[in-house]
Design a protein around this motif. Structure first.
Motif, PDB file in Angstrom:
ATOM      1  N   TYR A 295       0.842  -1.193   0.000  1.00  0.00           N
ATOM      2  CA  TYR A 295       0.000   0.000   0.000  1.00  0.00           C
ATOM      3  C   TYR A 295       0.886   1.256   0.000  1.00  0.00           C
ATOM      4  CZ  TYR A 295      -3.916  -3.052   1.107  1.00  0.00           C
ATOM      5  OH  TYR A 295      -4.877  -4.036   1.048  1.00  0.00           O
ATOM      6  N   PRO A 296       0.363   2.410  -0.436  1.00  0.00           N
ATOM      7  CA  PRO A 296       1.177   3.628  -0.525  1.00  0.00           C
ATOM      8  C   PRO A 296       1.934   3.978   0.744  1.00  0.00           C
ATOM      9  CG  PRO A 296      -0.902   3.972  -1.653  1.00  0.00           C
ATOM     10  CD  PRO A 296      -1.004   2.630  -0.989  1.00  0.00           C
ATOM     11  N   HIS A 297       1.316   3.767   1.924  1.00  0.00           N
ATOM     12  CA  HIS A 297       1.981   4.157   3.167  1.00  0.00           C
ATOM     13  C   HIS A 297       3.203   3.296   3.473  1.00  0.00           C
ATOM     14  CE1 HIS A 297      -0.508   0.825   4.789  1.00  0.00           C
ATOM     15  NE2 HIS A 297       0.462   0.714   5.678  1.00  0.00           N
ATOM     16  N   GLN A 298       3.352   2.176   2.780  1.00  0.00           N
ATOM     17  CA  GLN A 298       4.486   1.288   3.008  1.00  0.00           C
ATOM     18  C   GLN A 298       5.713   1.692   2.199  1.00  0.00           C
ATOM     19  OE1 GLN A 298       1.776  -2.287   2.277  1.00  0.00           O
ATOM     20  NE2 GLN A 298       3.109  -3.124   3.886  1.00  0.00           N
ATOM     21  N   PHE A 299       5.586   2.736   1.380  1.00  0.00           N
ATOM     22  CA  PHE A 299       6.701   3.235   0.573  1.00  0.00           C
ATOM     23  C   PHE A 299       7.263   4.518   1.174  1.00  0.00           C
ATOM     24  CE2 PHE A 299       4.454   0.476  -2.264  1.00  0.00           C
ATOM     25  CZ  PHE A 299       5.365   0.032  -3.206  1.00  0.00           C
ATOM     26  N   SER A 300       8.527   4.744   0.941  1.00  0.00           N
ATOM     27  CA  SER A 300       9.138   6.017   1.336  1.00  0.00           C
ATOM     28  C   SER A 300       8.652   7.117   0.389  1.00  0.00           C
ATOM     29  CB  SER A 300      10.662   5.921   1.266  1.00  0.00           C
ATOM     30  OG  SER A 300      11.084   5.767  -0.091  1.00  0.00           O
ATOM     31  N   GLY A 301       8.939   8.382   0.734  1.00  0.00           N
ATOM     32  CA  GLY A 301       8.512   9.488  -0.107  1.00  0.00           C
ATOM     33  C   GLY A 301       9.053   9.395  -1.523  1.00  0.00           C
ATOM     34  N   GLY A 302      10.336   9.045  -1.652  1.00  0.00           N
ATOM     35  CA  GLY A 302      10.944   8.922  -2.973  1.00  0.00           C
ATOM     36  C   GLY A 302      10.352   7.790  -3.784  1.00  0.00           C
ATOM     37  N   MET A 303      10.055   6.655  -3.111  1.00  0.00           N
ATOM     38  CA  MET A 303       9.472   5.520  -3.807  1.00  0.00           C
ATOM     39  C   MET A 303       8.033   5.815  -4.220  1.00  0.00           C
ATOM     40  SD  MET A 303      11.662   3.130  -4.318  1.00  0.00           S
ATOM     41  CE  MET A 303      13.020   4.304  -4.476  1.00  0.00           C
ATOM     42  N   ARG A 304       7.289   6.543  -3.366  1.00  0.00           N
ATOM     43  CA  ARG A 304       5.924   6.924  -3.745  1.00  0.00           C
ATOM     44  C   ARG A 304       5.940   7.828  -4.981  1.00  0.00           C
ATOM     45  NH1 ARG A 304       4.789   7.090   1.982  1.00  0.00           N
ATOM     46  NH2 ARG A 304       5.384   9.292   2.082  1.00  0.00           N
ATOM     47  N   GLN A 305       6.925   8.711  -5.048  1.00  0.00           N
ATOM     48  CA  GLN A 305       7.008   9.576  -6.222  1.00  0.00           C
ATOM     49  C   GLN A 305       7.324   8.759  -7.467  1.00  0.00           C
ATOM     50  OE1 GLN A 305       5.659  12.098  -7.439  1.00  0.00           O
ATOM     51  NE2 GLN A 305       6.661  13.721  -6.261  1.00  0.00           N
ATOM     52  N   ARG A 306       8.109   7.720  -7.323  1.00  0.00           N
ATOM     53  CA  ARG A 306       8.377   6.834  -8.464  1.00  0.00           C
ATOM     54  C   ARG A 306       7.104   6.109  -8.903  1.00  0.00           C
ATOM     55  NH1 ARG A 306      14.070   5.565  -9.242  1.00  0.00           N
ATOM     56  NH2 ARG A 306      15.314   6.745  -7.730  1.00  0.00           N
ATOM     57  N   VAL A 307       6.273   5.738  -7.944  1.00  0.00           N
ATOM     58  CA  VAL A 307       4.993   5.117  -8.288  1.00  0.00           C
ATOM     59  C   VAL A 307       4.133   6.094  -9.083  1.00  0.00           C
ATOM     60  CG1 VAL A 307       2.825   4.218  -7.356  1.00  0.00           C
ATOM     61  CG2 VAL A 307       4.999   3.528  -6.335  1.00  0.00           C
TER      62      VAL A 307
END
Length: 327
Positions: free
Chosen positions: A149-161
């Protein structure tokens, strides 16, 4: 021929205090395969300009009241045109991926939905396409993270998503609105390198919106600086950075710290951005400008080409003098 052309764009918002001219006559173009940076302080009109291009200016308070926005010859201000092109031809990466992603759906499902909705892909096909995109944008162990889920990613990884979702349908124009906000310097560089690589591979046009001059220095081809809803300087990025011709640009450059060379005290721009409900007469930057005179108080400067520099324009009555002193 320009892929995107913005001409005399005007966007207003109705507030309890009056009408705010968030974008007041902005004009610029983006050629096919070109990277253009929209720069300026918060409140300068950068993000609202992007919203107008995407057809997502918040209603009913906000509305486009003038100008034109054309994409590949099509009028994006015509009802329904921008909506029909969003995702397929024009995509956008927003500055806060955590609020842009749906917290209750797995990221693989959210990326894959683009293929199911627009390409008629099956669940299996969409999942495979989402996995390929996650690998392409550099998410480690992508096959194991599809169901996170989105909350399981870091800020940088969420931006990559978010970048993966934006690229899903291979758009010809990508708008990235403050894509490195709240990320540390190392991750900022990684995201900018990723965008530059993907732009080169896809041959798409890229509009980068930021307040940080250093972020786009090695990525953009041209820069458009905005202040109080207006374009105040535009030109090739190296030309503008090294030979700025507007006091606002010069002030921004002087306030950026450097890691090489002698240690020097930074010179901030005096004062604060203007109240858009009570703009000063003449030049909006006048109260903060050391070049300001009676002409600046009486007449708003038009954006004009500099003498002998057809690709470099400035909206300053004293542009040539600023250019000379900036060398």
């Amino acid at each position: 021929m320009s892929l995107l052309s913005v001409r005399d764009l005007r966007v207003e918002f109705a507030t309890s205090g009056g009408v705010v001219k968030a974008v007041d006559g902005a004009s610029f173009e983006v050629a096919a395969g070109e990277t253009v940076a929209l720069l300026g302080e918060s409140g300068s009109g950068k993000s609202v300009t992007a919203q107008a291009v995407m057809g997502i200016v918040p209603r009913p308070a906000g509305r486009v009241v003038g100008g034109s926005v054309t994409y590949d010859g099509r009028d994006l201000l015509e009802p329904g045109t921008a909506k029909g092109l969003r995702g397929r031809e024009i995509a956008m990466v927003f500055q806060d991926p955590l609020s842009s992603l749906n917290p209750v759906f797995r990221v693989g499902s959210q990326i894959g939905e683009m293929f199911r909705r627009h390409r008629g892909a099956s669940r299996r096909e969409a999942r495979a396409a989402a996995l390929d995109l996650m690998k392409r944008v550099g998410i480690p162990a992508a096959s194991k993270r599809l169901d996170d889920y989105p909350h399981q990613f870091s800020g940088g990884m969420r931006q990559r998503v978010m970048i993966a979702m934006a690229l899903a349908l291979s758009p010809r124009l990508l708008i990235a609105d403050e894509p490195t906000t709240a990320l540390d310097v190392t991750v900022q560089a990684q995201i900018m390198d990723l965008l530059a690589r993907l732009q080169s591979e896809e041959g798409m046009s890229l509009v980068l919106i930021t307040h940080d001059l250093g972020v786009v220095a090695d990525v953009a081809d041209r820069v458009v600086l905005m202040y109080a809803g207006r374009v105040v300087e535009t030109g090739p990025i190296r030309e503008v950075y090294e030979h700025s011709a507007h006091p606002y640009t010069t002030g921004l450059m002087n306030s950026v710290p450097t890691l090489d060379g002698p240690r020097e005290r930074l010179t901030p721009i005096q004062g604060a951005p203007p109240d858009l409900l009570a703009l000063p007469t003449g030049c909006s930057f006048r109260p903060r400008c050391r070049y300001a005179d009676a002409l600046c108080a009486e007449q708003e400067p038009a954006l004009r080409d500099l003498t002998g520099r057809a690709t470099h324009s400035s909206a300053c009555h004293h542009a040539e003098g600023v250019l000379t002193n900036a060398r």
